[in-house]
Design a protein around this motif. Structure first.
Motif, PDB file in Angstrom:
ATOM      1  N   GLN A 127      45.978   0.530 136.276  1.00 48.60           N
ATOM      2  CA  GLN A 127      45.857  -0.628 135.395  1.00 48.60           C
ATOM      3  C   GLN A 127      45.393  -1.857 136.184  1.00 48.60           C
ATOM      4  O   GLN A 127      44.536  -2.606 135.722  1.00 48.60           O
ATOM      5  CB  GLN A 127      47.191  -0.918 134.695  1.00 48.60           C
ATOM      6  N   ALA A 128      45.937  -2.034 137.366  1.00 49.03           N
ATOM      7  CA  ALA A 128      45.559  -3.178 138.206  1.00 49.03           C
ATOM      8  C   ALA A 128      44.078  -3.099 138.593  1.00 49.03           C
ATOM      9  O   ALA A 128      43.367  -4.106 138.561  1.00 49.03           O
ATOM     10  CB  ALA A 128      46.429  -3.236 139.454  1.00 49.03           C
ATOM     11  N   LYS A 129      43.611  -1.903 138.931  1.00 49.56           N
ATOM     12  CA  LYS A 129      42.188  -1.733 139.299  1.00 49.56           C
ATOM     13  C   LYS A 129      41.281  -2.050 138.112  1.00 49.56           C
ATOM     14  O   LYS A 129      40.254  -2.698 138.267  1.00 49.56           O
ATOM     15  CB  LYS A 129      41.920  -0.302 139.785  1.00 49.56           C
ATOM     16  N   THR A 130      41.663  -1.589 136.932  1.00 53.62           N
ATOM     17  CA  THR A 130      40.840  -1.847 135.737  1.00 53.62           C
ATOM     18  C   THR A 130      40.850  -3.328 135.398  1.00 53.62           C
ATOM     19  O   THR A 130      39.829  -3.883 135.019  1.00 53.62           O
ATOM     20  CB  THR A 130      41.373  -1.064 134.523  1.00 53.62           C
ATOM     21  N   ARG A 131      42.002  -3.949 135.557  1.00 52.00           N
ATOM     22  CA  ARG A 131      42.115  -5.382 135.275  1.00 52.00           C
ATOM     23  C   ARG A 131      41.204  -6.164 136.215  1.00 52.00           C
ATOM     24  O   ARG A 131      40.473  -7.064 135.787  1.00 52.00           O
ATOM     25  CB  ARG A 131      43.567  -5.833 135.444  1.00 52.00           C
ATOM     26  N   THR A 132      41.245  -5.822 137.503  1.00 55.45           N
ATOM     27  CA  THR A 132      40.399  -6.505 138.488  1.00 55.45           C
ATOM     28  C   THR A 132      38.924  -6.314 138.153  1.00 55.45           C
ATOM     29  O   THR A 132      38.144  -7.263 138.222  1.00 55.45           O
ATOM     30  CB  THR A 132      40.701  -5.979 139.914  1.00 55.45           C
ATOM     31  N   LEU A 133      38.572  -5.101 137.769  1.00 58.92           N
ATOM     32  CA  LEU A 133      37.188  -4.823 137.387  1.00 58.92           C
ATOM     33  C   LEU A 133      36.764  -5.705 136.209  1.00 58.92           C
ATOM     34  O   LEU A 133      35.695  -6.327 136.245  1.00 58.92           O
ATOM     35  CB  LEU A 133      37.036  -3.340 137.030  1.00 58.92           C
ATOM     36  N   MET A 134      37.608  -5.790 135.196  1.00 59.61           N
ATOM     37  CA  MET A 134      37.280  -6.640 134.036  1.00 59.61           C
ATOM     38  C   MET A 134      37.191  -8.103 134.447  1.00 59.61           C
ATOM     39  O   MET A 134      36.272  -8.819 134.030  1.00 59.61           O
ATOM     40  CB  MET A 134      38.329  -6.485 132.924  1.00 59.61           C
ATOM     41  N   GLU A 135      38.152  -8.558 135.261  1.00 58.89           N
ATOM     42  CA  GLU A 135      38.191  -9.966 135.658  1.00 58.89           C
ATOM     43  C   GLU A 135      36.959 -10.361 136.476  1.00 58.89           C
ATOM     44  O   GLU A 135      36.395 -11.431 136.293  1.00 58.89           O
ATOM     45  CB  GLU A 135      39.462 -10.242 136.456  1.00 58.89           C
ATOM     46  N   LYS A 136      36.542  -9.483 137.379  1.00 61.44           N
ATOM     47  CA  LYS A 136      35.426  -9.812 138.281  1.00 61.44           C
ATOM     48  C   LYS A 136      34.059  -9.523 137.660  1.00 61.44           C
ATOM     49  O   LYS A 136      33.067 -10.110 138.060  1.00 61.44           O
ATOM     50  CB  LYS A 136      35.547  -9.006 139.582  1.00 61.44           C
ATOM     51  N   ASP A 137      34.026  -8.609 136.698  1.00 60.53           N
ATOM     52  CA  ASP A 137      32.747  -8.141 136.172  1.00 60.53           C
ATOM     53  C   ASP A 137      32.501  -8.567 134.718  1.00 60.53           C
ATOM     54  O   ASP A 137      31.610  -9.356 134.431  1.00 60.53           O
ATOM     55  CB  ASP A 137      32.705  -6.607 136.315  1.00 60.53           C
ATOM     56  N   SER A 138      33.322  -8.064 133.808  1.00 61.44           N
ATOM     57  CA  SER A 138      33.101  -8.304 132.373  1.00 61.44           C
ATOM     58  C   SER A 138      33.450  -9.724 131.937  1.00 61.44           C
ATOM     59  O   SER A 138      32.753 -10.319 131.118  1.00 61.44           O
ATOM     60  CB  SER A 138      33.932  -7.335 131.535  1.00 61.44           C
ATOM     61  N   TYR A 139      34.560 -10.255 132.453  1.00 60.01           N
ATOM     62  CA  TYR A 139      35.030 -11.589 132.057  1.00 60.01           C
ATOM     63  C   TYR A 139      33.983 -12.685 132.322  1.00 60.01           C
ATOM     64  O   TYR A 139      33.685 -13.473 131.412  1.00 60.01           O
ATOM     65  CB  TYR A 139      36.360 -11.877 132.753  1.00 60.01           C
ATOM     66  N   PRO A 140      33.370 -12.743 133.517  1.00 62.28           N
ATOM     67  CA  PRO A 140      32.343 -13.779 133.719  1.00 62.28           C
ATOM     68  C   PRO A 140      31.159 -13.630 132.740  1.00 62.28           C
ATOM     69  O   PRO A 140      30.627 -14.624 132.255  1.00 62.28           O
ATOM     70  CB  PRO A 140      31.868 -13.557 135.161  1.00 62.28           C
ATOM     71  N   ARG A 141      30.792 -12.376 132.439  1.00 57.60           N
ATOM     72  CA  ARG A 141      29.700 -12.165 131.475  1.00 57.60           C
ATOM     73  C   ARG A 141      30.134 -12.602 130.076  1.00 57.60           C
ATOM     74  O   ARG A 141      29.341 -13.149 129.317  1.00 57.60           O
ATOM     75  CB  ARG A 141      29.251 -10.702 131.471  1.00 57.60           C
ATOM     76  N   PHE A 142      31.397 -12.358 129.740  1.00 61.17           N
ATOM     77  CA  PHE A 142      31.925 -12.788 128.446  1.00 61.17           C
ATOM     78  C   PHE A 142      31.811 -14.313 128.318  1.00 61.17           C
ATOM     79  O   PHE A 142      31.356 -14.825 127.298  1.00 61.17           O
ATOM     80  CB  PHE A 142      33.385 -12.350 128.284  1.00 61.17           C
ATOM     81  N   LEU A 143      32.204 -15.030 129.387  1.00 60.71           N
ATOM     82  CA  LEU A 143      32.152 -16.500 129.343  1.00 60.71           C
ATOM     83  C   LEU A 143      30.721 -17.016 129.191  1.00 60.71           C
ATOM     84  O   LEU A 143      30.507 -18.087 128.635  1.00 60.71           O
ATOM     85  CB  LEU A 143      32.790 -17.095 130.604  1.00 60.71           C
ATOM     86  N   LYS A 144      29.742 -16.257 129.682  1.00 58.97           N
ATOM     87  CA  LYS A 144      28.334 -16.656 129.572  1.00 58.97           C
ATOM     88  C   LYS A 144      27.682 -16.153 128.286  1.00 58.97           C
ATOM     89  O   LYS A 144      26.571 -16.553 127.973  1.00 58.97           O
ATOM     90  CB  LYS A 144      27.539 -16.115 130.767  1.00 58.97           C
ATOM     91  N   SER A 145      28.381 -15.287 127.567  1.00 60.22           N
ATOM     92  CA  SER A 145      27.803 -14.670 126.366  1.00 60.22           C
ATOM     93  C   SER A 145      27.569 -15.700 125.267  1.00 60.22           C
ATOM     94  O   SER A 145      28.262 -16.716 125.175  1.00 60.22           O
ATOM     95  CB  SER A 145      28.720 -13.563 125.836  1.00 60.22           C
ATOM     96  N   ALA A 146      26.590 -15.402 124.427  1.00 62.68           N
ATOM     97  CA  ALA A 146      26.275 -16.284 123.298  1.00 62.68           C
ATOM     98  C   ALA A 146      27.482 -16.433 122.376  1.00 62.68           C
ATOM     99  O   ALA A 146      27.764 -17.537 121.897  1.00 62.68           O
ATOM    100  CB  ALA A 146      25.081 -15.731 122.527  1.00 62.68           C
ATOM    101  N   SER A 147      28.219 -15.349 122.160  1.00 65.57           N
ATOM    102  CA  SER A 147      29.357 -15.437 121.233  1.00 65.57           C
ATOM    103  C   SER A 147      30.432 -16.385 121.764  1.00 65.57           C
ATOM    104  O   SER A 147      30.961 -17.207 121.018  1.00 65.57           O
ATOM    105  CB  SER A 147      29.945 -14.051 120.942  1.00 65.57           C
ATOM    106  N   TYR A 148      30.761 -16.298 123.053  1.00 64.17           N
ATOM    107  CA  TYR A 148      31.771 -17.214 123.592  1.00 64.17           C
ATOM    108  C   TYR A 148      31.220 -18.641 123.644  1.00 64.17           C
ATOM    109  O   TYR A 148      31.936 -19.589 123.331  1.00 64.17           O
ATOM    110  CB  TYR A 148      32.277 -16.804 124.981  1.00 64.17           C
ATOM    111  N   GLN A 149      29.966 -18.797 124.024  1.00 64.99           N
ATOM    112  CA  GLN A 149      29.366 -20.138 124.073  1.00 64.99           C
ATOM    113  C   GLN A 149      29.436 -20.798 122.697  1.00 64.99           C
ATOM    114  O   GLN A 149      29.758 -21.981 122.592  1.00 64.99           O
ATOM    115  CB  GLN A 149      27.916 -20.058 124.575  1.00 64.99           C
ATOM    116  N   ASP A 150      29.155 -20.031 121.649  1.00 62.42           N
ATOM    117  CA  ASP A 150      29.235 -20.568 120.275  1.00 62.42           C
ATOM    118  C   ASP A 150      30.663 -20.971 119.929  1.00 62.42           C
ATOM    119  O   ASP A 150      30.896 -22.067 119.418  1.00 62.42           O
ATOM    120  CB  ASP A 150      28.748 -19.531 119.250  1.00 62.42           C
ATOM    121  N   MET A 151      31.619 -20.086 120.221  1.00 61.10           N
ATOM    122  CA  MET A 151      33.037 -20.399 119.934  1.00 61.10           C
ATOM    123  C   MET A 151      33.468 -21.645 120.703  1.00 61.10           C
ATOM    124  O   MET A 151      34.156 -22.510 120.165  1.00 61.10           O
ATOM    125  CB  MET A 151      33.943 -19.232 120.351  1.00 61.10           C
ATOM    126  N   SER A 152      33.046 -21.726 121.934  1.00 63.00           N
ATOM    127  CA  SER A 152      33.415 -22.835 122.808  1.00 63.00           C
ATOM    128  C   SER A 152      32.833 -24.154 122.293  1.00 63.00           C
ATOM    129  O   SER A 152      33.523 -25.173 122.243  1.00 63.00           O
ATOM    130  CB  SER A 152      32.901 -22.517 124.217  1.00 63.00           C
TER     131      SER A 152
END
Length: 166
Positions: A127-152
């Motif tokens: 679980q810790a490895k998957t969390r780190t993977l999401m935090e370092k990889d998917s999460y930054p892309r999520f913050l840059k995504s059009a959907s999050y930018q719109d919500m923000s």
């Protein structure tokens, strides 16, 4: 006392205030998601928005695994613990699992061995490895995504319009 729709006016105002607070809270919450991955994971709507984003990248299994582990840790019955552990392992961890998460061979083996004496901690490393993977990889892309930018943007504009009206 004045009545509106069968409610005393005080109740109507109270309900309106509650609605405004909830709206303000959700706006604030959206903006807090960018502060840390933990803030995002603490928020039910944040997890939902992140899950929707991960689906567009075909990588929602990481979050689903993390959530399954969180739920698993709350299991108190030894019998349920063992059956849930096997189900999670078969769905996410074993080689060629239908929704296999991206973890290294060593972590996969440790997790497999942990199943023999299933405790609420048997998925901790995976679980810790998957969390780190999401935090370092998917999460930054999520913050840059059009959907999050719109919500923000919407959340920020609701925040500033609130300030100018109060």
């Amino acid at each position: 006392m004045e009545m509106r729709s069968g409610e005393p006016s005080g109740k109507v105002k109270e309900r309106e205030e509650r609605g405004k607070r909830a709206h303000r809270n959700s706006s604030q919450e959206v903006l807090e998601w960018r502060e840390s991955f933990d803030q995002l994971l603490k928020s039910k709507s944040g997890v939902n928005a992140f899950h929707t984003f991960l689906k567009t990248e075909f990588s929602e299994e990481n979050l689903d695994f993390w959530l399954a582990c969180e739920d698993f840790k709350k299991t108190r019955s030894k019998t349920k613990l063992a059956s849930k552990a096997n189900r999670i392992f078969e769905e996410f961890v074993q080689n060629e699992a239908p929704r296999e998460v991206n973890i290294d061979h060593e972590t996969r083996e440790i997790t497999r061995k942990n199943l023999s004496g299933a405790t609420s901690a048997c998925f901790n490393e995976a679980q810790a490895k998957t969390r780190t993977l999401m935090e370092k990889d998917s999460y930054p892309r999520f913050l840059k995504s059009a959907s999050y930018q719109d919500m923000s943007r919407q959340a920020a504009s609701r925040g500033t319009s609130k300030l100018s009206h109060t």
